[in-house]
Design a protein around this motif. Structure first.
Motif, short mmCIF file in Angstrom:
data_model
loop_
_atom_site.label_atom_id
_atom_site.label_comp_id
_atom_site.label_asym_id
_atom_site.label_seq_id
_atom_site.Cartn_x
_atom_site.Cartn_y
_atom_site.Cartn_z
N GLY A 25 0.77 -1.23 0.00
CA GLY A 25 0.00 0.00 0.00
C GLY A 25 0.80 1.28 0.00
O GLY A 25 0.26 2.37 0.21
N GLY A 26 2.12 1.19 -0.22
CA GLY A 26 2.93 2.39 -0.31
C GLY A 26 3.27 2.97 1.05
O GLY A 26 3.08 2.35 2.09
N GLY A 27 3.76 4.19 1.03
CA GLY A 27 4.17 4.86 2.25
C GLY A 27 5.60 4.49 2.63
O GLY A 27 6.26 3.68 1.98
N ARG A 28 6.08 5.12 3.71
CA ARG A 28 7.45 4.88 4.18
C ARG A 28 7.39 4.31 5.59
O ARG A 28 6.54 4.71 6.39
CB ARG A 28 8.24 6.19 4.15
CG ARG A 28 8.30 6.79 2.76
CD ARG A 28 9.05 8.11 2.75
NE ARG A 28 10.50 7.90 2.83
CZ ARG A 28 11.36 8.86 3.11
NH1 ARG A 28 10.94 10.09 3.37
NH2 ARG A 28 12.66 8.60 3.15
N GLY A 54 4.57 -7.23 8.36
CA GLY A 54 3.15 -7.09 8.64
C GLY A 54 2.86 -6.20 9.83
O GLY A 54 1.73 -5.72 10.00
N HIS A 55 3.88 -5.94 10.66
CA HIS A 55 3.73 -5.03 11.80
C HIS A 55 4.17 -3.61 11.46
O HIS A 55 4.28 -2.76 12.35
CB HIS A 55 4.52 -5.56 12.99
CG HIS A 55 3.95 -6.81 13.57
ND1 HIS A 55 2.95 -6.81 14.52
CD2 HIS A 55 4.22 -8.12 13.32
CE1 HIS A 55 2.64 -8.05 14.83
NE2 HIS A 55 3.40 -8.87 14.12
N GLY A 56 4.45 -3.36 10.17
CA GLY A 56 4.71 -1.99 9.75
C GLY A 56 6.16 -1.64 9.51
O GLY A 56 6.51 -0.45 9.53
N TYR A 57 7.01 -2.63 9.22
CA TYR A 57 8.44 -2.37 9.03
C TYR A 57 8.89 -2.80 7.64
O TYR A 57 8.35 -3.74 7.06
CB TYR A 57 9.26 -3.12 10.09
CG TYR A 57 8.92 -2.69 11.48
CD1 TYR A 57 9.44 -1.52 12.03
CD2 TYR A 57 8.02 -3.44 12.27
CE1 TYR A 57 9.09 -1.10 13.30
CE2 TYR A 57 7.67 -3.02 13.54
CZ TYR A 57 8.20 -1.86 14.05
OH TYR A 57 7.85 -1.45 15.31
N TYR A 58 9.93 -2.10 7.15
CA TYR A 58 10.63 -2.53 5.94
C TYR A 58 11.80 -3.40 6.40
O TYR A 58 12.68 -2.92 7.12
CB TYR A 58 11.14 -1.33 5.15
CG TYR A 58 11.81 -1.70 3.84
CD1 TYR A 58 11.15 -1.54 2.63
CD2 TYR A 58 13.10 -2.22 3.81
CE1 TYR A 58 11.76 -1.88 1.42
CE2 TYR A 58 13.72 -2.57 2.62
CZ TYR A 58 13.04 -2.40 1.43
OH TYR A 58 13.64 -2.74 0.24
N VAL A 59 11.80 -4.66 6.00
CA VAL A 59 12.77 -5.62 6.52
C VAL A 59 13.68 -6.08 5.39
O VAL A 59 13.22 -6.59 4.37
CB VAL A 59 12.05 -6.84 7.14
CG1 VAL A 59 13.07 -7.78 7.79
CG2 VAL A 59 11.00 -6.39 8.16
N THR A 117 18.35 4.32 2.06
CA THR A 117 18.02 5.08 0.85
C THR A 117 16.89 4.44 0.05
O THR A 117 16.55 4.95 -1.02
CB THR A 117 19.27 5.23 -0.06
OG1 THR A 117 19.81 3.94 -0.33
CG2 THR A 117 20.34 6.08 0.63
N ARG A 118 16.30 3.38 0.56
CA ARG A 118 15.14 2.80 -0.12
C ARG A 118 13.97 3.78 -0.06
O ARG A 118 13.72 4.40 0.98
CB ARG A 118 14.71 1.47 0.51
CG ARG A 118 15.76 0.37 0.55
CD ARG A 118 16.34 0.07 -0.80
NE ARG A 118 15.33 -0.38 -1.76
CZ ARG A 118 15.51 -0.41 -3.08
NH1 ARG A 118 16.62 0.03 -3.61
NH2 ARG A 118 14.55 -0.86 -3.85
N PRO A 119 13.23 3.95 -1.15
CA PRO A 119 12.11 4.90 -1.13
C PRO A 119 11.00 4.51 -0.16
O PRO A 119 10.23 5.37 0.27
CB PRO A 119 11.61 4.89 -2.58
CG PRO A 119 12.12 3.61 -3.17
CD PRO A 119 13.41 3.33 -2.48
N GLU A 120 10.96 3.23 0.22
CA GLU A 120 9.91 2.77 1.15
C GLU A 120 10.31 2.93 2.61
O GLU A 120 9.52 2.64 3.52
CB GLU A 120 9.57 1.29 0.90
CG GLU A 120 9.19 0.95 -0.54
CD GLU A 120 10.39 0.50 -1.39
OE1 GLU A 120 10.15 -0.09 -2.46
OE2 GLU A 120 11.55 0.77 -0.98
#
Length: 246
Positions: A25-28, A54-59, A117-120
């Motif tokens: 769903g996008g966002g950072r 699933g808990h809201g992190y970029y892993v 530096t990942r856009p997410e």
């Protein structure tokens, strides 16, 4: 369901393949660098990364054995049981020994630069977590990047392998979850003494009834209660330290 993709991270020694999982769903989102155990990126690690995403992190889960090839660097059985384990470890141990602290730190610089530096990924501090040898790599990473790493978690990991001085530069809030078979109460007391001397915020505990590798559901060491306890320690730690990055 979280999204995921395979990526390639430029490093001073080549390109490290990596698995990334992040909310749909996008966002950072706050960034988490997750180091696998010695068996590397495989279905169970992808599942754990997706669970955390699933808990809201970029892993981001890098293949730290990339110098030997893409993951899996050796052929792994679907289930790493006691019969298969000796042959698998015989292949892996030379790779683990060759992965020196110097290599770890060169790679950590590259992994953190890539992650942030990942856009997410949201601006702000990140977390590092790891399992088995990956917990040692996470600890080294946190010590080398005290201004950037706000949370450190390591599970069934040889975190004291570099000696008590290795903790001196850590500023991250930290949790070490030890397998009962890995650490005697006396060894735990010795470790905690070193952590106290380093003067950062930590918890360090033996998970009752567990053996080395208890978080990994594709091994005989797996303990569902231990895995649940791991999530019960890891998620609040990340929530406390990375809330400002949401």
């Amino acid at each position: 369901m979280p999204s995921d993709k395979m990526l390639h991270i430029p490093t001073p020694d080549g390109r490290s393949d990596a698995f990334a999982a992040f909310p749909d769903g996008g966002g950072r989102h706050p960034g988490v660098l997750m180091y696998a155990d010695g068996f590397g990126i495989r279905p169970v690690l992808r599942e754990m990364a997706r669970e955390l995403a699933g808990h809201g992190y970029y892993v981001l889960v890098p293949n730290f054995f990339y110098r030997q090839g893409p993951a899996p660097v050796i052929e792994l059985p679907e289930y790493i049981g006691e019969e298969a384990r000796p042959a698998v470890l015989a292949q892996l141990m030379p790779l683990i020994v060759a992965h020196t602290a110097e290599r770890t730190l060169r790679d950590a610089d590259a992994y953190l630069s890539f992650l942030t530096t990942r856009p997410e990924v949201a601006a702000g501090p990140v977390a590092v977590t790891g399992y088995c040898i990956g917990g040692l790599l996470a600890t080294r990473t946190a010590a080398a990047h005290p201004g950037q790493v706000a949370a450190l978690a390591a599970f069934h990991a040889p975190v004291s392998a570099d000696g008590p001085g290795a903790f001196a530069d850590i500023t991250a809030q930290t949790h070490f979850g030890h397998a009962e078979s890995d650490l005697t109460p006396e060894a735990l007391a010795e470790l905690d003494q070193a952590l106290d001397a380093a003067a950062f915020d930590y918890t360090s505990e033996i998970y009752p009834g567990t053996t080395h590798g208890f978080t990994m559901s594709d091994t005989d060491a797996f303990d569902s209660v231990g895995l649940k306890r791991h999530w019960n320690r890891l998620l609040p730690l990340l929530d406390r330290t990375l809330a400002g990055s949401r």
